[in-house]
Design a protein around this motif. Structure first.
Motif, mmCIF file in Angstrom:
data_model
loop_
_atom_site.group_PDB
_atom_site.id
_atom_site.type_symbol
_atom_site.label_atom_id
_atom_site.label_comp_id
_atom_site.label_asym_id
_atom_site.label_seq_id
_atom_site.Cartn_x
_atom_site.Cartn_y
_atom_site.Cartn_z
ATOM 1 N N MET A 295 18.222 11.806 -33.882
ATOM 2 C CA MET A 295 18.890 13.112 -33.984
ATOM 3 C C MET A 295 20.201 13.087 -33.182
ATOM 4 O O MET A 295 20.232 12.557 -32.079
ATOM 5 C CB MET A 295 17.967 14.201 -33.415
ATOM 6 N N ASP A 296 21.255 13.641 -33.766
ATOM 7 C CA ASP A 296 22.543 13.558 -33.060
ATOM 8 C C ASP A 296 22.660 14.650 -31.981
ATOM 9 O O ASP A 296 21.832 15.569 -31.898
ATOM 10 C CB ASP A 296 23.711 13.613 -34.049
ATOM 11 N N GLU A 297 23.722 14.507 -31.186
ATOM 12 C CA GLU A 297 23.877 15.394 -30.028
ATOM 13 C C GLU A 297 24.025 16.857 -30.439
ATOM 14 O O GLU A 297 23.422 17.747 -29.833
ATOM 15 C CB GLU A 297 25.110 14.945 -29.226
ATOM 16 N N ALA A 298 24.789 17.101 -31.494
ATOM 17 C CA ALA A 298 25.010 18.483 -31.924
ATOM 18 C C ALA A 298 23.688 19.148 -32.319
ATOM 19 O O ALA A 298 23.452 20.328 -32.000
ATOM 20 C CB ALA A 298 25.995 18.500 -33.096
ATOM 21 N N ALA A 299 22.827 18.381 -33.009
ATOM 22 C CA ALA A 299 21.534 18.937 -33.433
ATOM 23 C C ALA A 299 20.665 19.234 -32.208
ATOM 24 O O ALA A 299 19.991 20.278 -32.140
ATOM 25 C CB ALA A 299 20.836 17.958 -34.364
ATOM 26 N N LEU A 300 20.704 18.328 -31.241
ATOM 27 C CA LEU A 300 19.917 18.550 -30.008
ATOM 28 C C LEU A 300 20.426 19.798 -29.265
ATOM 29 O O LEU A 300 19.627 20.594 -28.748
ATOM 30 C CB LEU A 300 20.006 17.324 -29.096
ATOM 31 N N ILE A 301 21.728 19.965 -29.256
ATOM 32 C CA ILE A 301 22.295 21.141 -28.573
ATOM 33 C C ILE A 301 21.851 22.416 -29.292
ATOM 34 O O ILE A 301 21.489 23.408 -28.652
ATOM 35 C CB ILE A 301 23.838 21.040 -28.509
ATOM 36 N N ARG A 302 21.880 22.376 -30.615
ATOM 37 C CA ARG A 302 21.449 23.562 -31.387
ATOM 38 C C ARG A 302 20.007 23.912 -31.047
ATOM 39 O O ARG A 302 19.665 25.070 -30.821
ATOM 40 C CB ARG A 302 21.597 23.297 -32.892
ATOM 41 N N LEU A 303 19.154 22.896 -31.041
ATOM 42 C CA LEU A 303 17.731 23.142 -30.736
ATOM 43 C C LEU A 303 17.563 23.656 -29.293
ATOM 44 O O LEU A 303 16.790 24.579 -29.045
ATOM 45 C CB LEU A 303 16.928 21.847 -30.922
ATOM 46 N N ALA A 304 18.294 23.017 -28.388
ATOM 47 C CA ALA A 304 18.179 23.417 -26.981
ATOM 48 C C ALA A 304 18.614 24.859 -26.796
ATOM 49 O O ALA A 304 18.038 25.605 -26.001
ATOM 50 C CB ALA A 304 19.016 22.492 -26.107
ATOM 51 N N ARG A 305 19.631 25.259 -27.548
ATOM 52 C CA ARG A 305 20.099 26.649 -27.459
ATOM 53 C C ARG A 305 19.021 27.639 -27.882
ATOM 54 O O ARG A 305 18.998 28.774 -27.418
ATOM 55 C CB ARG A 305 21.315 26.842 -28.365
ATOM 56 N N LYS A 306 18.156 27.171 -28.786
ATOM 57 C CA LYS A 306 17.060 28.042 -29.230
ATOM 58 C C LYS A 306 15.893 28.014 -28.251
ATOM 59 O O LYS A 306 14.851 28.599 -28.506
ATOM 60 C CB LYS A 306 16.587 27.620 -30.624
ATOM 61 N N GLY A 307 16.043 27.253 -27.166
ATOM 62 C CA GLY A 307 14.990 27.225 -26.144
ATOM 63 C C GLY A 307 14.118 25.981 -26.191
ATOM 64 O O GLY A 307 13.104 25.910 -25.498
ATOM 65 N N ASP A 308 14.513 25.017 -27.009
ATOM 66 C CA ASP A 308 13.713 23.785 -27.117
ATOM 67 C C ASP A 308 14.019 22.885 -25.906
ATOM 68 O O ASP A 308 15.045 22.200 -25.864
ATOM 69 C CB ASP A 308 14.070 23.070 -28.432
ATOM 70 N N LEU A 309 13.098 22.911 -24.946
ATOM 71 C CA LEU A 309 13.320 22.167 -23.703
ATOM 72 C C LEU A 309 13.274 20.654 -23.930
ATOM 73 O O LEU A 309 13.998 19.901 -23.275
ATOM 74 C CB LEU A 309 12.275 22.593 -22.662
ATOM 75 N N ASP A 310 12.449 20.230 -24.871
ATOM 76 C CA ASP A 310 12.371 18.784 -25.157
ATOM 77 C C ASP A 310 13.715 18.266 -25.674
ATOM 78 O O ASP A 310 14.162 17.176 -25.294
ATOM 79 C CB ASP A 310 11.275 18.490 -26.187
ATOM 80 N N ALA A 311 14.326 19.060 -26.536
ATOM 81 C CA ALA A 311 15.639 18.661 -27.063
ATOM 82 C C ALA A 311 16.649 18.586 -25.917
ATOM 83 O O ALA A 311 17.448 17.642 -25.843
ATOM 84 C CB ALA A 311 16.106 19.669 -28.115
ATOM 85 N N PHE A 312 16.605 19.553 -25.025
ATOM 86 C CA PHE A 312 17.541 19.520 -23.903
ATOM 87 C C PHE A 312 17.282 18.309 -23.015
ATOM 88 O O PHE A 312 18.216 17.669 -22.533
ATOM 89 C CB PHE A 312 17.444 20.818 -23.087
ATOM 90 N N HIS B 153 24.391 28.821 -23.763
ATOM 91 C CA HIS B 153 25.003 29.744 -24.724
ATOM 92 C C HIS B 153 26.527 29.806 -24.550
ATOM 93 O O HIS B 153 27.244 30.189 -25.459
ATOM 94 C CB HIS B 153 24.403 31.140 -24.566
ATOM 95 N N SER B 154 27.015 29.415 -23.343
ATOM 96 C CA SER B 154 28.464 29.493 -23.103
ATOM 97 C C SER B 154 29.181 28.205 -23.500
ATOM 98 O O SER B 154 30.401 28.130 -23.408
ATOM 99 C CB SER B 154 28.736 29.800 -21.627
ATOM 100 N N ALA C 179 21.507 24.526 -14.357
ATOM 101 C CA ALA C 179 22.574 25.478 -14.688
ATOM 102 C C ALA C 179 23.037 25.290 -16.128
ATOM 103 O O ALA C 179 23.292 26.263 -16.839
ATOM 104 C CB ALA C 179 23.742 25.297 -13.723
ATOM 105 N N ALA C 180 23.115 24.038 -16.552
ATOM 106 C CA ALA C 180 23.570 23.762 -17.922
ATOM 107 C C ALA C 180 22.600 24.361 -18.941
ATOM 108 O O ALA C 180 23.028 24.952 -19.943
ATOM 109 C CB ALA C 180 23.698 22.253 -18.129
#
Lengths: 201, 216
Positions: free
Chosen positions: A1-18, A59-60, A53-54
């Motif tokens: 999975m690419d970085e952008a997809a991981l960021i999208r998932l992490a933004r939704k609260g997916d801690l594993d993706a982050f 979201h920012s 913090a990140a």
């Protein structure tokens, strides 16, 4: 999975993706903290703080270099730590030794395929450079680490420190001059091979 | 060394030249100078060497992972002490100010006539009514009795003889000093417990604020 997809998932609260993003960037982020703060323990704290913090500020994140965004956060964490030290200076219970102060000689930093002599020489050089970095004013240190250690260009470094490109240029030149003066006292540590390593542009 | 005579702009240009951050015009100008200036070339070589040394620093491998756990990123909730501290600090400030004001009033007497003015004025008007028939030996009428009742309330411990106006309105025609006589006696007694209470409350809240601060 690419970085952008991981960021999208992490933004939704997916801690594993982050956490996958953390694993991908943690060495660079830790390096920034270690080179700016000069201590392994403090750098670890700043790195952990930066990732927390990140995650909270994800979201920012407005696109662009995710690594640059993380480096900005960890740089701010380093500034916070340095301000804390100024407010509450603490004397160590024991003199800083090779194990806690100097990350260069720690076993996990040995490069693969090095002879013991090369490893010692590299560690000595790295120690000298870190000592000179520590003597720089923090604003110069941050810029020289971003450009020369992290390999950022001037524009990216300017975004990270939120200053104009001209400021990066002048701080970097002054930092390099001071480093040059400082490293002269460690002159014999600079290997001849290193001097020939780069060609003029 | 001659290279120390270089200006900071020269150093900045040399540094940016190494990074390929000069515009084509700047670069061409600098290269022309470099061809004819040995010191400038030497400075460039030194700077290049320093830059190379810095760039030889490896990326430091972290000795542990910095992955996050759900506990680390749980919503941050301030401690009870952090919530209470600003409130208690405000109360401590307010009660301290109140205490200082009351103490100042008790010590200097400033502000007391204002507090006692209402009963005094009331008294004055009543006594005026009572003594209006000057020269007559009329017995105190209902109005005078009504005036005496509050006076006894406000002066329960007064042992001195009351002023003429309150004793025998018919005998003393000049009753103007009535307000001056009645006023100063009533308010300190009423204010003293208030001062004491506010002082105690101020002390208690300051103590509580200090305690909460130590828990932050």
């Amino acid at each position: 999975m690419d970085e952008a997809a991981l960021i999208r998932l992490a933004r939704k609260g997916d801690l594993d993706a982050f956490n996958r993003l953390v694993l991908a960037h943690q060495d660079r982020v830790f390096t920034q903290a270690y080179r700016v703060l000069g201590e392994v323990d403090a750098a670890e704290d700043a790195t952990q703080e930066a990732f927390i913090a990140a995650y909270r500020k994800l979201h920012s994140y407005r696109g662009g270099s995710f690594r640059g965004w993380l480096l900005r956060i960890v740089t701010n964490a380093c500034y916070d730590e340095l301000r804390r030290r100024q407010r509450r200076p603490v004397a160590p219970l024991e003199p800083a030794g090779a194990d806690d102060r100097d990350g260069e000689s720690l076993p996990w930093m040995a490069a693969a395929g090095e002879t013991p002599e090369e490893a010692v020489q590299r560690a000595e050089l790295a120690r000298a450079i870190q000592e000179c970095l520590d003597r720089l004013p923090v604003d110069f240190r941050v810029v020289v680490v971003l450009v020369d250690v992290q390999g950022m260009d001037y524009r990216a470094a300017a975004e990270i420190i939120a200053r104009p490109v001209g400021t990066v240029r002048s701080r970097l030149a002054r930092a390099r001059r001071r480093m040059q003066d400082c490293l002269q006292s460690f002159g014999e540590l600079l290997p001849a091979a290193l001097r020939l390593q780069e060609e003029a542009p | 060394m001659m290279k120390n005579k270089l200006s900071s702009r020269d150093w900045a240009r040399l540094s940016a030249y190494l990074d390929g951050e000069l515009s084509s015009g700047e670069r061409a100008r600098l290269e022309r100078r470099l061809r004819g200036d040995v010191d400038l070339r030497r400075a460039l070589d030194d700077l290049r060497q320093t830059r190379a040394a810095l760039r030889s620093l490896p990326v430091v491998r972290a000795r542990r992972n910095f992955t996050l756990t759900p506990e680390m990123v749980a919503p941050w909730r301030p401690s009870r002490a952090a919530v209470l501290y600003p409130v208690v600090r405000l109360v401590a400030l307010a009660t301290s100010l109140l205490f200082v004001v009351l103490l100042f009033r008790d010590v200097t007497g400033v502000g007391q006539p204002m507090l006692a003015a209402a009963p005094a004025m009331e008294m004055a008007s009543v006594t005026e009514k009572a003594v209006s028939p000057l020269g007559e030996e009329a017995a105190p009428d209902a109005a005078f009795e009504a005036a005496e009742a509050p006076q006894e309330k406000t002066l329960p411990s007064r042992e001195e003889p009351l002023p003429a106006a309150t004793q025998a309105p018919s005998l003393v025609p000049d009753v103007a000093p009535t307000a001056e006589v009645i006023v100063p006696v009533a308010s300190p007694r009423a204010a003293l417990p208030l001062t004491l209470i506010s002082g105690l409350v101020a002390l208690a809240t300051i103590g509580a604020a200090l305690f909460l601060r130590s828990r932050l």
